[in-house]
Scaffold this active site. Structure first.
Site, PDB file in Angstrom:
ATOM      1  N   MET A 164      -7.832  -3.795   7.964  1.00  0.00           N
ATOM      2  CA  MET A 164      -8.734  -2.851   8.635  1.00  0.00           C
ATOM      3  C   MET A 164     -10.188  -3.208   8.334  1.00  0.00           C
ATOM      4  SD  MET A 164      -6.798   0.768   8.784  1.00  0.00           S
ATOM      5  CE  MET A 164      -7.183   1.320   7.137  1.00  0.00           C
ATOM      6  N   GLY A 176      -8.804  -8.459  -2.494  1.00  0.00           N
ATOM      7  CA  GLY A 176      -7.385  -8.223  -2.174  1.00  0.00           C
ATOM      8  C   GLY A 176      -7.037  -8.883  -0.843  1.00  0.00           C
ATOM      9  N   HIS A 177      -7.863  -8.621   0.177  1.00  0.00           N
ATOM     10  CA  HIS A 177      -7.653  -9.260   1.481  1.00  0.00           C
ATOM     11  C   HIS A 177      -7.781 -10.784   1.356  1.00  0.00           C
ATOM     12  CE1 HIS A 177      -9.534  -5.241   2.693  1.00  0.00           C
ATOM     13  NE2 HIS A 177      -8.347  -5.182   3.247  1.00  0.00           N
TER      14      HIS A 177
HETATM   15  P1  AMP Z   1      -6.170  -2.609   4.592  1.00  0.00           P
HETATM   16  O1  AMP Z   1      -7.366  -3.312   5.152  1.00  0.00           O
HETATM   17  O2  AMP Z   1      -6.484  -1.673   3.485  1.00  0.00           O
HETATM   18  O3  AMP Z   1      -5.266  -2.052   5.657  1.00  0.00           O
HETATM   19  O4  AMP Z   1      -5.314  -3.752   3.891  1.00  0.00           O
HETATM   20  C1  AMP Z   1      -4.934  -4.908   4.591  1.00  0.00           C
HETATM   21  C2  AMP Z   1      -3.955  -5.683   3.757  1.00  0.00           C
HETATM   22  O5  AMP Z   1      -4.559  -6.047   2.521  1.00  0.00           O
HETATM   23  C3  AMP Z   1      -2.700  -4.892   3.419  1.00  0.00           C
HETATM   24  O6  AMP Z   1      -1.572  -5.733   3.495  1.00  0.00           O
HETATM   25  C4  AMP Z   1      -2.971  -4.444   2.020  1.00  0.00           C
HETATM   26  O7  AMP Z   1      -1.803  -4.194   1.258  1.00  0.00           O
HETATM   27  C5  AMP Z   1      -3.731  -5.637   1.467  1.00  0.00           C
HETATM   28  N1  AMP Z   1      -4.501  -5.225   0.292  1.00  0.00           N
HETATM   29  C6  AMP Z   1      -5.422  -4.228   0.221  1.00  0.00           C
HETATM   30  N2  AMP Z   1      -5.885  -4.109  -1.028  1.00  0.00           N
HETATM   31  C7  AMP Z   1      -5.241  -5.031  -1.780  1.00  0.00           C
HETATM   32  C8  AMP Z   1      -5.267  -5.395  -3.164  1.00  0.00           C
HETATM   33  N3  AMP Z   1      -6.051  -4.782  -4.038  1.00  0.00           N
HETATM   34  N4  AMP Z   1      -4.462  -6.403  -3.566  1.00  0.00           N
HETATM   35  C9  AMP Z   1      -3.636  -7.031  -2.695  1.00  0.00           C
HETATM   36  N5  AMP Z   1      -3.574  -6.744  -1.383  1.00  0.00           N
HETATM   37  C10 AMP Z   1      -4.354  -5.754  -0.933  1.00  0.00           C
END
Ligand code: AMP
Length: 285
Positions: free
Chosen positions: A30, A36-37
C-alpha cells in the site's frame, strides 16, 4: 523503472516479458515503503527476472472508521525506493481503474478469516483477497512475496492460492524490525514520540512469548497471560486482541500444537499496531 497506472498497460508489459520467457515476481504493497517492503523487493529481485511492486491503498479493505483517508501516500518516494531495489515496474492504479463503476465481484474466505484481524476488522480480508486476486490476474506472477508481519493475511493468501488452484507461488518473508524491536509499519508514522516509546510494548510482549515457547511452554493461556501482562504495564496501550492460534486454520488453541502463531493487535493512542511470533516445529520434531 517504469510507473504503470492502467491495467491494460500492465498486462501489455507482462505479455512482453512472457514472450521473452522471463519470470515475474510481485510484491503487493500500500506504499509508504519501508525496510519491511524493501526486504520483499530484494527477495523478489533475487529470485525473478522482472519484479512488479504494486502501490495501491485499497479502499475496500478499510472499515468505515479506519484510516483510509489519512493513510500515508508518497508515490515519488516509493518509486525511488523501488528503483533503488531493482524493481522493474511500480504498478500504481487509481481506485477507479481497480473498481470501476458497477464493480461487483468480491472474494471471501471462511474459517481463516473468522479470528484475529478478521474478527476485529469486518470485511478487511474480503478486501484483501479481492485486490490480491485482481493483482494476480493482472500481473500473472510466477512468485509473490508477502510479509510474516501480516501473518493472518499470509495464511489467507496461501490458502486462497491453494483452494482456487492459482499458479502463483506465495512466499512469506520474516518480520523486519527497528533496532529497538518495533516491527516496521507504515502506520508507525502516526505515532508521537511518546507513543513511539509506548509502542515497544508490542515487540516486548512478543519476545516474551517467544522466550516462553522456546523454553518449552505449551499452555496457550500461560503464554497469553504473560503477553497481556507486558502490554498492560504500558499506560498508553489498549489491547484489541491477544491470541494463540493454529497456523493451519487461525483458530485459538488451548495447547500449542506443531505450528502456530501468537498474534496481537494493540492500540497505542489512536494507532492500531500488530505483531506476532510464529512457531513451527513441524520439521524440527
Ligand atoms: P502493506 O503496505 O502494509 O500492505 O504491506 C505490504 C507487504 O509488506 C505485506 O506483505 C506486509 O506483510 C509486508 N510488510 C509490512 N511490514 C513488514 C515488516 N515489518 N516486515 C516484513 N514485511 C512487512
Amino acid at each position: 523503472m517504469e510507473i504503470i497506472t492502467t491495467v491494460a498497460d500492465m498486462k501489455a508489459k507482462v505479455a512482453e516479458w512472457k514472450a521473452e520467457g522471463l519470470t515475474i515476481g510481485l510484491t503487493p504493497t500500500m506504499g509508504a515503503l519501508h525496510e519491511g517492503h524493501m526486504s520483499l523487493m530484494e527477495r523478489a529481485v533475487a529470485e525473478c527476472d522482472r519484479v512488479v511492486t504494486s502501490v495501491f491503498v485499497n479502499p475496500i479493505q478499510f472499515g468505515p472508521n479506519e484510516d483510509y483517508d489519512n493513510y500515508p501516500r508518497d508515490l515519488e518516494r516509493d518509486a525511488a525506493i523501488a528503483e533503488s531495489k531493482g524493481v522493474s515496474v511500480v504498478f500504481h492504479p487509481s481506485v477507479e481503474e481497480m473498481y470501476p463503476e458497477n464493480y461487483n465481484c468480491y472474494v471471501t474466505m471462511e474459517t481463516l478469516t473468522d479470528t484475529l484481524c478478521g474478527a476485529k476488522r469486518p470485511g478487511h480480508f474480503r478486501g484483501v483477497c479481492t485486490v490480491v486476486n485482481k493483482l494476480f490476474n493482472i500481473v500473472d506472477p510466477d512468485k509473490a512475496f508477502f510479509g510474516q508481519k501480516d501473518a493472518q493475511q499470509l495464511a489467507i493468501i496461501k490458502r486462497m492460492v491453494s483452494d482456487l488452484n492459482m499458479r502463483v507461488k506465495v512466499f512469506g518473508c520474516p518480520i523486519v524490525r527497528e533496532e529497538d524491536g518495533l516491527a516496521k509499519s507504515s502506520r508507525n508514522t502516526y505515532l508521537s514520540a511518546e507513543e513511539r516509546t509506548a509502542a515497544l510494548c508490542l515487540s516486548r510482549s512478543i519476545f516474551k512469548a517467544q522466550e516462553l515457547i522456546e523454553g518449552g511452554e505449551r499452555d496457550a493461556a500461560t503464554v497469553k497471560r504473560a503477553v497481556i501482562e507486558v502490554i498492560e504495564a504500558e499506560p498508553l496501550a489498549r489491547i484489541d486482541y491477544v491470541e494463540v492460534v493454529s497456523l493451519a486454520n487461525m483458530q485459538p488453541v488451548e495447547t500449542l500444537g506443531e505450528a502456530g502463531l501468537v498474534a496481537i493487535a494493540v492500540y497505542i493512542g489512536k494507532t492500531r499496531l500488530i505483531d506476532n511470533f510464529l512457531y513451527d516445529y513441524t520439521e524440527a520434531e
